[in-house]
Write a protein that holds these residues in place. Structure first.
Motif, mmCIF file in Angstrom:
data_model
loop_
_atom_site.group_PDB
_atom_site.id
_atom_site.type_symbol
_atom_site.label_atom_id
_atom_site.label_comp_id
_atom_site.label_asym_id
_atom_site.label_seq_id
_atom_site.Cartn_x
_atom_site.Cartn_y
_atom_site.Cartn_z
ATOM 1 N N ASP A 52 20.250 39.801 19.129
ATOM 2 C CA ASP A 52 19.772 40.548 20.291
ATOM 3 C C ASP A 52 20.940 41.380 20.823
ATOM 4 O O ASP A 52 22.085 40.920 20.824
ATOM 5 C CB ASP A 52 19.279 39.545 21.348
ATOM 6 C CG ASP A 52 18.738 40.227 22.596
ATOM 7 O OD1 ASP A 52 18.269 41.376 22.508
ATOM 8 O OD2 ASP A 52 18.779 39.585 23.670
ATOM 9 N N GLN A 54 20.999 42.916 24.020
ATOM 10 C CA GLN A 54 21.225 42.627 25.437
ATOM 11 C C GLN A 54 21.287 41.122 25.648
ATOM 12 O O GLN A 54 20.259 40.437 25.639
ATOM 13 C CB GLN A 54 20.125 43.270 26.280
ATOM 14 C CG GLN A 54 20.234 44.794 26.268
ATOM 15 C CD GLN A 54 19.116 45.461 27.015
ATOM 16 O OE1 GLN A 54 17.963 45.388 26.609
ATOM 17 N NE2 GLN A 54 19.448 46.110 28.113
ATOM 18 N N LEU A 55 22.504 40.634 25.827
ATOM 19 C CA LEU A 55 22.756 39.207 26.029
ATOM 20 C C LEU A 55 23.587 39.048 27.296
ATOM 21 O O LEU A 55 24.333 39.960 27.662
ATOM 22 C CB LEU A 55 23.548 38.643 24.838
ATOM 23 C CG LEU A 55 22.833 38.588 23.486
ATOM 24 C CD1 LEU A 55 23.829 38.305 22.376
ATOM 25 C CD2 LEU A 55 21.732 37.522 23.509
#
Ligand code: MN
Length: 129
Positions: A52, A54-55
């Motif tokens: 992912d 956007q963490l």
């Protein structure tokens, strides 16, 4: 069948990705953030990482850069999971060292097709990257 690490902080996305991968016969490891993902990648040596972008904390592009700078994890392909699909984002994702990307929301057909390109036995891959 491959061991695949999914780094994803959204429980619904993680659940869906895990379900699809396990249905396709893969073994799934997961991490909710980049730091845990990096540790698992080094320790468990997955065949593929779904990252992912956007963490919380370190983002997925930064984490991918870390993986590609580390000799222990450099050879593991990384596919970005991204809600970004604007012009320029693909270049940014590939420049960070990702080997491909999957747009969210996840479409199960293209998800499994993309994963398949990175987990097919050598010589069986006829599809262009
Ligand atoms: Mn996220």
């Amino acid at each position: 069948m491959a061991r695949i690490l999914v780094v994803e902080d959204n429980p619904a996305n993680l659940k869906l990705a895990t379900f699809l991968l396990e249905s396709a016969g893969h073994e799934v490891l997961s991490a909710p953030d980049a730091e845990a993902g990096l540790a698992l990648a080094r320790g468990a040596q997955p065949a593929l990482i779904l990252m992912d972008i956007q963490l919380p904390g370190m983002d997925g592009l930064e984490a991918t850069g870390e993986l590609k700078r580390d000799g222990a994890t450099r050879g593991i392909p990384v596919i970005a999971l991204t809600a970004l699909a604007m012009k320029g984002d693909e270049e940014r994702i590939l420049a960070a060292g990702c080997d491909g990307y999957i747009a969210k929301p996840i479409d199960y057909r293209s998800f499994l097709a993309t994963v398949g390109r990175f987990t097919a036995p050598r010589g069986a891959d006829q599809s262009p990257r």
